[in-house]
Design an enzyme around this catalytic site. Structure first.
Site, PDB file in Angstrom:
ATOM      1  CG  HIS A   1       5.490   8.376   3.047  1.00  0.00           C
ATOM      2  ND1 HIS A   1       5.766   7.861   1.797  1.00  0.00           N
ATOM      3  CD2 HIS A   1       4.212   8.021   3.331  1.00  0.00           C
ATOM      4  CE1 HIS A   1       4.693   7.222   1.348  1.00  0.00           C
ATOM      5  NE2 HIS A   1       3.738   7.291   2.260  1.00  0.00           N
TER       6      HIS A   1
ATOM      7  CG  HIS B   1      -1.822  -1.231   1.261  1.00  0.00           C
ATOM      8  ND1 HIS B   1      -2.746  -1.571   0.299  1.00  0.00           N
ATOM      9  CD2 HIS B   1      -1.810  -2.241   2.164  1.00  0.00           C
ATOM     10  CE1 HIS B   1      -3.287  -2.740   0.636  1.00  0.00           C
ATOM     11  NE2 HIS B   1      -2.729  -3.165   1.749  1.00  0.00           N
TER      12      HIS B   1
END
Ligand code: ZN
Length: 135
Positions: free
Chosen positions: A100, A93
């Protein structure tokens, strides 16, 4: 730096983001499509695609910021819990291919937002201003 990477553009100040934290190596800003109120992304200014590409020392420094941001969100938003999530690869995902870390506050009695929708910049700016007071 990648020209068409949205996080690189944010790091270069070419695109708006509601900042919670900034230093010379990293930035933290609210996710434009939050899972919950206060959902923040901690991002290195340099473009690394994923965890495999980030130098160890940078990962360590980034997680110091993750902790700082998590604590600030927890106090500011009075969160009942906090999820720290870091995805690598489409199957996991990852949507933006610039490393990040998601810092996602959780609230008792409030389900996470599904599907995720865009929140107005003015609303995100207000939340960011609140959180910054605790950084
Ligand atoms: Zn990038």
């Amino acid at each position: 730096m990648s020209k068409d990477c949205v996080f690189c553009r944010i790091a270069r100040n070419e695109e708006h983001a509601s900042y919670v934290y900034k230093d010379k190596n990293a930035i933290a800003f609210l996710d434009a499509r939050p899972v919950s109120e206060g959902h923040t992304l901690v991002v290195p200014r340099m473009h690394f695609e994923n965890i495999y590409a980030v130098p160890e020392e940078e990962v360590a420094d980034l997680f110091k910021i993750v902790k700082k941001v998590a604590l600030a969100i927890s106090k500011s938003e009075k969160a009942d819990g906090m999820s720290i999530i870091q995805n690598n690869g489409s199957i996991a995902h990852q949507v933006v291919f610039h490393f990040h870390v998601h810092v996602i506050p959780r609230y008792l009695g409030k389900d996470s937002q599904r599907p995720r929708t865009f929140v107005e910049k003015t609303e995100l700016d207000e939340i960011a201003t609140r959180i910054r007071k605790y950084i």
